[in-house]
Design an enzyme around this catalytic site. Structure first.
Site, PDB file in Angstrom:
ATOM      1  N   ARG A 231       5.556 -15.681 -11.275  1.00 44.33           N
ATOM      2  CA  ARG A 231       5.962 -14.270 -11.173  1.00 44.33           C
ATOM      3  C   ARG A 231       6.196 -13.613 -12.529  1.00 44.33           C
ATOM      4  NH1 ARG A 231       9.322 -16.293  -6.861  1.00 44.33           N
ATOM      5  NH2 ARG A 231       8.138 -16.244  -4.923  1.00 44.33           N
TER       6      ARG A 231
ATOM      7  N   HIS B   3     -19.116  -2.932 -20.270  1.00 40.52           N
ATOM      8  CA  HIS B   3     -18.221  -1.878 -19.790  1.00 40.52           C
ATOM      9  C   HIS B   3     -18.401  -0.589 -20.597  1.00 40.52           C
ATOM     10  CE1 HIS B   3     -14.716   0.157 -18.254  1.00 40.52           C
ATOM     11  NE2 HIS B   3     -14.164   0.195 -19.449  1.00 40.52           N
TER      12      HIS B   3
ATOM     13  N   GLU C   3       0.546   5.539 -14.715  1.00 45.63           N
ATOM     14  CA  GLU C   3      -0.544   6.438 -14.324  1.00 45.63           C
ATOM     15  C   GLU C   3      -0.199   7.313 -13.126  1.00 45.63           C
ATOM     16  OE1 GLU C   3      -4.439   4.878 -15.027  1.00 45.63           O
ATOM     17  OE2 GLU C   3      -5.298   6.077 -13.429  1.00 45.63           O
TER      18      GLU C   3
ATOM     19  N   ARG D 277      -2.098   9.592 -17.875  1.00 43.20           N
ATOM     20  CA  ARG D 277      -2.816   8.357 -18.192  1.00 43.20           C
ATOM     21  C   ARG D 277      -4.192   8.309 -17.523  1.00 43.20           C
ATOM     22  NH1 ARG D 277      -0.734   2.097 -18.782  1.00 43.20           N
ATOM     23  NH2 ARG D 277      -2.803   1.318 -19.294  1.00 43.20           N
TER      24      ARG D 277
ATOM     25  N   LYS E 293      -3.927   5.963 -27.620  1.00 44.21           N
ATOM     26  CA  LYS E 293      -3.643   5.166 -26.412  1.00 44.21           C
ATOM     27  C   LYS E 293      -2.145   4.970 -26.246  1.00 44.21           C
ATOM     28  CE  LYS E 293      -4.792   2.349 -22.912  1.00 44.21           C
ATOM     29  NZ  LYS E 293      -5.827   1.373 -22.638  1.00 44.21           N
TER      30      LYS E 293
END
Lengths: 360, 360
Positions: free
Chosen positions: B119, B263, B235, B239, B225
Site C-alpha cells: 500500500r 508516446h 487534475e 492540470r 510542469k
C-alpha cells in the site's frame, strides 16, 4: 438504522449505515452515487441472493455488473483485471461509481479496482458477511494477495459510505458467522475490555443469530474501527493494533494456500499465538491466555494451527509482513486483555518457542 | 545543478535536480532513501548503460534489481507483477525505497508498483529520456495500459525526488529525442508563449544536442510542469491542459498497438489534430495551425496520423479517455498559441470533420 462516521480530513469523512432492511432503501445508496454510470462488483455466491435487490434501486442508472468467482484464491491481480475489463468495455468514465457487494474479498478487490481505475473513481461498500461488516469494509484498506504474501498489493482508498444490512447475515453459513466473530472478539482484546465481557456473556445469542445482539456487536465493532482509523488512517501507529493475530494468520493463509482457511479462522488461530507469545514475554497470565482461547472456542473458531506448517515456514512467511522494518519481524501483542501494544520486534527465542509449541 | 520544487501539501513537496553528471553524485540519491532496502526497476536497454553507475553509489544498501523488457507494449499489469515478485522474493519491507531508472514506461510502472506495494513505499525517479525528464517523471501520475485504453489503471503517487541528469541524453537515439520535444513544445503551446518563441529559434540547437540549450529546455519544461501540478495535483482543473494532443494521441497508441508509435510521436500527431479542431471552432487562425505543424516538423516529429485508423475507430477509442464525463468525449483545445482551454465537450460534427480530414 444507526449511523456512525469515520472522521477523516479533506471532506473524506463518510458514514457507516447499520440496520435491518437497508438494501431495500435505494436512497441510502443513490445519495452517494456521483453520475449515471454505476458498476457493481460481486461474486457468484452473493449475486444470486442480493444483486437484484441492489439493481432494483438503480433503475435510472447505466449499470454494469462484474461477477467474480467466490473465494480468497481469486483475490489476485488476474481477477482484478476482469473488473477493469468490464469497466472499459462499457466505457465507464472517471466520474463513475463502483459498488462492492460481497464479503471481504469483494470489498478489498472492488475498492482496489476503484482506487486504480483511471487513477481513482468513487466506490461504495455493501458488505455481506459479518467479517466485512465489522472490519474489512471500514477504513479503506484495499488490495489483492500475491503468492508470496497476503494483501501485499493494494492501496489506502476510502469509500463514499458503508451499508451494513444485518438482514444479509440470514444467508451466511455458520462457518462464515464464526469467522466474522474472530474480528469482533479482536476489538474486545485490543481496546475494549467491557465489550470483551459482553461478548463472553452473549456469545450464545450471537451464534443463535439474535438480531439485537448481532446489531449491537456490529455497531460496537464499527465504532471501535472508526475510532482507530480516524486517529491513524495510514497506519503510522495505533492502527497496526487492528492486526492482532494477523501476522500469524496471514502466514497460515499464504502457507496453506489461499482459501483453505477463512480469513477469520486464520486470525483466530493467530490470536491464540499472539496470546501465547504475550504470556512468554510476561504480559499475560496463564489464565488470560485460557480466557482468550475459551472465547475463540465459544465462537466456534479453531485455535490449533495447521499441522502441515513448520516453524521455519512460519518464520519465512512472517518475514514479509507489512509491519516489518528492514525485514525484521514485528508483531502485535497484548499488554493485558483489552489493551494491545504497538508493533514490536520480537527476539527469535520466544517467537520460536511459541511456534514450536503450536506448529507441526 | 539547478533545483526546482514541486510544491504540494502535507510535507509531500519534492525537488527536481537538473544538471550534468548527477548520476555520479550518490548523495543526491541517498538523502532520499529511507532504509537499507533499495530496489531498482529498469529495462534491458537502459540497465546496461546506467545501472552500474547507480549501484556504485549504493554500496552500503541491500539492493535488488528488476529488469523489464524495453517498450510501451510491456506497460501492463502482467509485467507490473514482475516488480512485486522481485520485491517479495527478497522480503522487501514497507520502508524500502524503489528507484525507477528509465524512460516514461519505467517511471510509470515503477511509480505505480511503489504506490501499490504494501500500500505504498517511497520511490525516486531517475528519468533517462528527454520525454521522461521534461514530463512524465514529474507530477506523480503513474500506471499501466489496458488493451482498451492507455494509462487506464494507475495512481496519483508522488516521488521523493526526480534526478534529471542531462548527460544520459547522449545515448538517446534521434527518434527518442524528437519524441521528448513533443512534450517540450506542449508547454509552449498551452501556457508559455515566450518559450514557444524560444523553441522556434533554438530547435536546431536542441536537435544538435547543444548541452546548454537542452538544459534550458528541461528546466523551463519542469518549471511549467511543477507549477501546474502544484496548483492542481489531482487534475480537477488546469492540470488537464497538460493533455493537449493526448486524447487523440492515446487513441493512436491504443489503436495501432502499444509500441508502434512512441508516446511523443502520437502526442505530436494529436497536437496537430487539436490545433485543427481549435481552428474549426474559431479559436486559432490558419496561420496559427501552420505554426504548430511547422514547429513539430522542425523537431523531427510526424504530424500525419496512421492511415490504418478510421474515424469510427478514433471516436470509439476516445470514448474511454479519462477526461470524459458519463462517456462524453472531452478534449483540450487552444484558445490561442500559448493558452489552452480547460477540457470541453465537442460536438460530433467538428470532431468528425477534423478526424475525416486526417484519418484513413
Amino acid at each position: 438504522m444507526k449511523e456512525l462516521r469515520v472522521e477523516l480530513d479533506k471532506q473524506r469523512s463518510y458514514p457507516i449505515y447499520i440496520g435491518a432492511g437497508l438494501l431495500g432503501q435505494a436512497e441510502l445508496l443513490t445519495r452517494h452515487v456521483r453520475s449515471k454510470q454505476v458498476a457493481i462488483v460481486s461474486n457468484d455466491a452473493i449475486a444470486p441472493l442480493y444483486l437484484s435487490k441492489v439493481l432494483a434501486g438503480l433503475g435510472d442508472y447505466q449499470t454494469e455488473t462484474v461477477i467474480l468467482p467466490d473465494g480468497e484464491q481469486y483475490k489476485t491481480l488476474q481477477y482484478l483485471e476482469k473488473i477493469f475489463d468490464g469497466l472499459l468495455a462499457n466505457k465507464f468514465s472517471r466520474n463513475a461509481t463502483l459498488i462492492a457487494l460481497g464479503g471481504g474479498v469483494i470489498g478489498d478487490m472492488g475498492g482496489f479496482a476503484a482506487a486504480c481505475y483511471q487513477r481513482g473513481i468513487a466506490f461504495i461498500q455493501i458488505p455481506t458477511t459479518l467479517l466485512a461488516q465489522v472490519d474489512s469494509s471500514v477504513g479503506g484498506k484495499t488490495g489483492v494477495n500475491h503468492p508470496l504474501g497476503k494483501n501485499m498489493i493494494g492501496a489506502f482508498y476510502q469509500p463514499q459510505c458503508v451499508i451494513a444490512d444485518a438482514d444479509v447475515l440470514d444467508t451466511l453459513d455458520d462457518r462464515q458467522l464464526s469467522a466474522g466473530l474472530a474480528e469482533v472478539i479482536k476489538y474486545g482484546l485490543i481496546r475494549d475490555p467491557e465489550f470483551l465481557d459482553w461478548l463472553e456473556a452473549n456469545m450464545p445469542k450471537l451464534l443463535a443469530r439474535d438480531k439485537a445482539a448481532l446489531a449491537y456487536a456490529i455497531e460496537r465493532s464499527c465504532a471501535n474501527k472508526a475510532a482507530v482509523v480516524g486517529e491513524d488512517e495510514f497506519e503510522n501507529g495505533v492502527r497496526a493494533t487492528l492486526n492482532l493475530g494477523h501476522t500469524f494468520g496471514h502466514a497460515i493463509e499464504t502457507g496453506c494456500g489461499y482459501g483453505q482457511y477463512l480469513h477469520g479462522e486464520a486470525v483466530a488461530i493467530g490470536t491464540g499465538f499472539a496470546a501465547d507469545l504475550s504470556r512468554r514475554l510476561g504480559y499475560l497470565s496463564d489464565a488470560d491466555v485460557a480466557r482468550v482461547l475459551a472465547i475463540l472456542h465459544a465462537a466456534g473458531l479453531p485455535t490449533r494451527p495447521p499441522t502441515e506448517m513448520s516453524t521455519e515456514q512460519y518464520l519465512d512467511l512472517m518475514a514479509v509482513d507489512k509491519k516489518n522494518v528492514d525485514g525484521k519481524i514485528r508483531v502485535i501483542l497484548l499488554e493485558a486483555l483489552g489493551k494491545a501494544l504497538l508493533p514490536i520486534s520480537v527476539e527469535r527465542a520466544p517467537l520460536q518457542a511459541t511456534l514450536n509449541a503450536y506448529a507441526g
